[in-house]
Motif scaffolding. Structure first.
Motif, PDB file in Angstrom:
ATOM      1  N   ILE A 133       0.891  -1.161   0.000  1.00 40.78           N
ATOM      2  CA  ILE A 133       0.000   0.000   0.000  1.00 40.78           C
ATOM      3  C   ILE A 133       0.925   1.205   0.000  1.00 40.78           C
ATOM      4  N   LEU A 134       0.672   2.145  -0.893  1.00 43.97           N
ATOM      5  CA  LEU A 134       1.479   3.364  -0.985  1.00 43.97           C
ATOM      6  C   LEU A 134       0.565   4.571  -0.833  1.00 43.97           C
ATOM      7  N   CYS A 135       0.912   5.452   0.066  1.00 43.21           N
ATOM      8  CA  CYS A 135       0.167   6.696   0.273  1.00 43.21           C
ATOM      9  C   CYS A 135       1.145   7.857   0.346  1.00 43.21           C
ATOM     10  N   LYS A 149      -7.828  -6.006  -0.577  1.00 48.03           N
ATOM     11  CA  LYS A 149      -8.999  -5.122  -0.464  1.00 48.03           C
ATOM     12  C   LYS A 149      -8.606  -3.767   0.128  1.00 48.03           C
ATOM     13  N   ILE A 150      -7.780  -3.808   1.162  1.00 48.76           N
ATOM     14  CA  ILE A 150      -7.361  -2.557   1.811  1.00 48.76           C
ATOM     15  C   ILE A 150      -6.428  -1.774   0.897  1.00 48.76           C
ATOM     16  N   SER A 151      -5.583  -2.467   0.151  1.00 44.02           N
ATOM     17  CA  SER A 151      -4.712  -1.803  -0.812  1.00 44.02           C
ATOM     18  C   SER A 151      -5.544  -1.111  -1.890  1.00 44.02           C
ATOM     19  N   ALA A 152      -6.555  -1.806  -2.389  1.00 39.13           N
ATOM     20  CA  ALA A 152      -7.423  -1.213  -3.422  1.00 39.13           C
ATOM     21  C   ALA A 152      -8.139   0.025  -2.894  1.00 39.13           C
ATOM     22  N   GLU A 153      -8.464   0.009  -1.611  1.00 39.76           N
ATOM     23  CA  GLU A 153      -9.174   1.135  -0.998  1.00 39.76           C
ATOM     24  C   GLU A 153      -8.255   2.331  -0.711  1.00 39.76           C
ATOM     25  N   PHE A 154      -7.037   2.078  -0.237  1.00 43.08           N
ATOM     26  CA  PHE A 154      -6.168   3.154   0.238  1.00 43.08           C
ATOM     27  C   PHE A 154      -4.987   3.512  -0.663  1.00 43.08           C
ATOM     28  N   SER A 155      -4.449   2.552  -1.399  1.00 40.62           N
ATOM     29  CA  SER A 155      -3.199   2.801  -2.121  1.00 40.62           C
ATOM     30  C   SER A 155      -3.354   3.803  -3.250  1.00 40.62           C
ATOM     31  N   GLU A 156      -2.362   4.663  -3.380  1.00 41.29           N
ATOM     32  CA  GLU A 156      -2.324   5.658  -4.444  1.00 41.29           C
ATOM     33  C   GLU A 156      -1.400   5.220  -5.582  1.00 41.29           C
ATOM     34  N   CYS A 157      -0.918   3.991  -5.495  1.00 37.97           N
ATOM     35  CA  CYS A 157      -0.056   3.414  -6.531  1.00 37.97           C
ATOM     36  C   CYS A 157      -0.950   2.713  -7.563  1.00 37.97           C
ATOM     37  N   PRO A 158      -0.572   2.730  -8.835  1.00 36.90           N
ATOM     38  CA  PRO A 158      -1.359   2.000  -9.826  1.00 36.90           C
ATOM     39  C   PRO A 158      -1.554   0.516  -9.477  1.00 36.90           C
ATOM     40  N   PHE A 183      12.510   0.523   0.698  1.00 38.22           N
ATOM     41  CA  PHE A 183      11.505  -0.424   0.223  1.00 38.22           C
ATOM     42  C   PHE A 183      12.127  -1.806   0.078  1.00 38.22           C
ATOM     43  N   GLN A 184      13.268  -1.876  -0.586  1.00 41.57           N
ATOM     44  CA  GLN A 184      13.951  -3.163  -0.760  1.00 41.57           C
ATOM     45  C   GLN A 184      14.330  -3.758   0.595  1.00 41.57           C
ATOM     46  N   GLU A 185      14.860  -2.931   1.462  1.00 45.25           N
ATOM     47  CA  GLU A 185      15.288  -3.388   2.788  1.00 45.25           C
ATOM     48  C   GLU A 185      14.136  -4.040   3.550  1.00 45.25           C
ATOM     49  N   GLY A 225       4.298 -13.942   4.796  1.00 45.08           N
ATOM     50  CA  GLY A 225       3.014 -13.920   5.478  1.00 45.08           C
ATOM     51  C   GLY A 225       2.858 -12.791   6.469  1.00 45.08           C
ATOM     52  N   VAL A 226       3.912 -12.034   6.694  1.00 45.76           N
ATOM     53  CA  VAL A 226       3.897 -10.959   7.692  1.00 45.76           C
ATOM     54  C   VAL A 226       3.699  -9.606   7.008  1.00 45.76           C
ATOM     55  N   THR A 227       2.988  -8.724   7.690  1.00 47.72           N
ATOM     56  CA  THR A 227       2.752  -7.365   7.222  1.00 47.72           C
ATOM     57  C   THR A 227       3.718  -6.434   7.944  1.00 47.72           C
ATOM     58  N   SER A 228       4.411  -5.589   7.184  1.00 46.17           N
ATOM     59  CA  SER A 228       5.343  -4.642   7.797  1.00 46.17           C
ATOM     60  C   SER A 228       4.582  -3.510   8.478  1.00 46.17           C
ATOM     61  N   ALA A 229       5.264  -2.817   9.356  1.00 47.54           N
ATOM     62  CA  ALA A 229       4.741  -1.569   9.903  1.00 47.54           C
ATOM     63  C   ALA A 229       4.894  -0.507   8.812  1.00 47.54           C
ATOM     64  N   PRO A 230       4.147   0.583   8.892  1.00 53.17           N
ATOM     65  CA  PRO A 230       4.326   1.654   7.898  1.00 53.17           C
ATOM     66  C   PRO A 230       5.749   2.206   7.938  1.00 53.17           C
ATOM     67  N   PHE A 231       6.274   2.557   6.772  1.00 47.78           N
ATOM     68  CA  PHE A 231       7.602   3.152   6.675  1.00 47.78           C
ATOM     69  C   PHE A 231       7.631   4.122   5.508  1.00 47.78           C
ATOM     70  N   LYS A 232       8.635   4.994   5.507  1.00 46.38           N
ATOM     71  CA  LYS A 232       8.753   6.046   4.496  1.00 46.38           C
ATOM     72  C   LYS A 232       9.866   5.718   3.508  1.00 46.38           C
ATOM     73  N   SER A 233       9.589   6.027   2.243  1.00 42.97           N
ATOM     74  CA  SER A 233      10.614   5.956   1.198  1.00 42.97           C
ATOM     75  C   SER A 233      10.551   7.267   0.421  1.00 42.97           C
ATOM     76  N   THR A 234      11.325   7.367  -0.627  1.00 50.58           N
ATOM     77  CA  THR A 234      11.304   8.579  -1.443  1.00 50.58           C
ATOM     78  C   THR A 234       9.986   8.720  -2.197  1.00 50.58           C
ATOM     79  N   HIS A 235       9.212   7.644  -2.302  1.00 50.97           N
ATOM     80  CA  HIS A 235       7.944   7.677  -3.037  1.00 50.97           C
ATOM     81  C   HIS A 235       6.745   7.960  -2.145  1.00 50.97           C
ATOM     82  N   GLY A 236       6.911   7.884  -0.837  1.00 46.19           N
ATOM     83  CA  GLY A 236       5.802   8.103   0.080  1.00 46.19           C
ATOM     84  C   GLY A 236       5.885   7.125   1.236  1.00 46.19           C
TER      85      GLY A 236
END
Length: 157
Positions: free
Chosen positions: A63-65, A96-105, A125-127, A135-146
Motif C-alpha cells: 500500500i502506498l500513500c 482489499k485494503i490496498s485497493a481502498e487506500f493505495s495511491e499506486c497504480p 523499500f527493498q530493505e 506472510g507478515v505485514t510490515s509496519a508503515p515506513f517512508k521511502s522517497t515515493h511516500g
C-alpha cells in the motif's frame, strides 16, 4: 561454491557484493544501479534458518500513500481486523485494503507487485521487502515515493 562460503562466514562472503545496497539503502536511494549487480547471485550462499535477507526474489503486495495520515489509517484498519489479534493478514484482505487506500497504480491489482529481484527496488523499500518474513505485514515506513506497508508473500533464489 555457495556451500563453502556459507560454511565459513556468510557475511564476509557477501560483503563485497552487498556493500552498496545492503544496509546503505536508507542513505542512497539513487543507488539502484549498484544493487543490480547482485541480481544473479547476491543471495545464493545465505543461511537456511529463515532465509531473511538471503533470497534473490521476493513476492509482495504493498500500500502506498503520499500522506502519513492515510497510511496510518490503512494500518489501523489492518490492526483492527487482524494484527491486534496476532493474526496474519490474508493476502485477499490485504488486497482489499490496498485497493481502498493505495495511491499506486498497483492498488487496482490489490497492491500486487509480483516477484521482483534484489536490486530492483530502491533503498528502504527493498530493505523492508527482503527482511519481512513471508506472510507478515510490515509496519508503515517512508521511502522517497511516500509511505508504504508491505505484505511479503513469498521468497525464492
Amino acid at each position: 561454491m555457495g556451500k563453502d562460503s556459507k560454511a565459513k562466514d556468510s557475511s564476509k562472503a557477501k560483503d563485497p557484493k552487498a556493500k552498496d545496497s545492503k544496509g546503505k539503502g536508507k542513505q542512497a536511494d539513487g543507488d539502484e544501479g549498484a544493487g543490480k549487480s547482485q541480481k544473479g547471485g547476491g543471495g545464493k550462499g545465505g543461511g537456511k534458518a529463515d532465509g531473511l535477507g538471503t533470497c534473490t526474489y521476493v513476492k509482495a503486495r504493498h500500500i502506498l500513500c503520499e500522506k502519513q495520515g492515510k497510511i496510518n489509517e490503512a494500518y489501523k484498519k489492518l490492526q483492527d481486523g487482524w494484527l491486534d489479534n496476532g493474526d496474519k493478514v490474508p493476502p485477499t484482505e490485504f488486497a482489499k485494503i490496498s485497493a481502498e487506500f493505495s495511491e499506486c497504480p498497483s492498488g487496482k491489482k490489490g497492491g500486487d507487485l509480483g516477484w521482483f529481484p534484489r536490486g530492483k527496488m530502491a533503498g528502504p523499500f527493498q530493505e523492508v521487502a527482503f527482511s519481512t518474513p513471508v506472510g507478515v505485514t510490515s509496519a508503515p515506513f517512508k521511502s522517497t515515493h511516500g509511505y508504504h506497508i508491505i505484505l511479503a508473500e513469498g521468497r525464492k533464489n
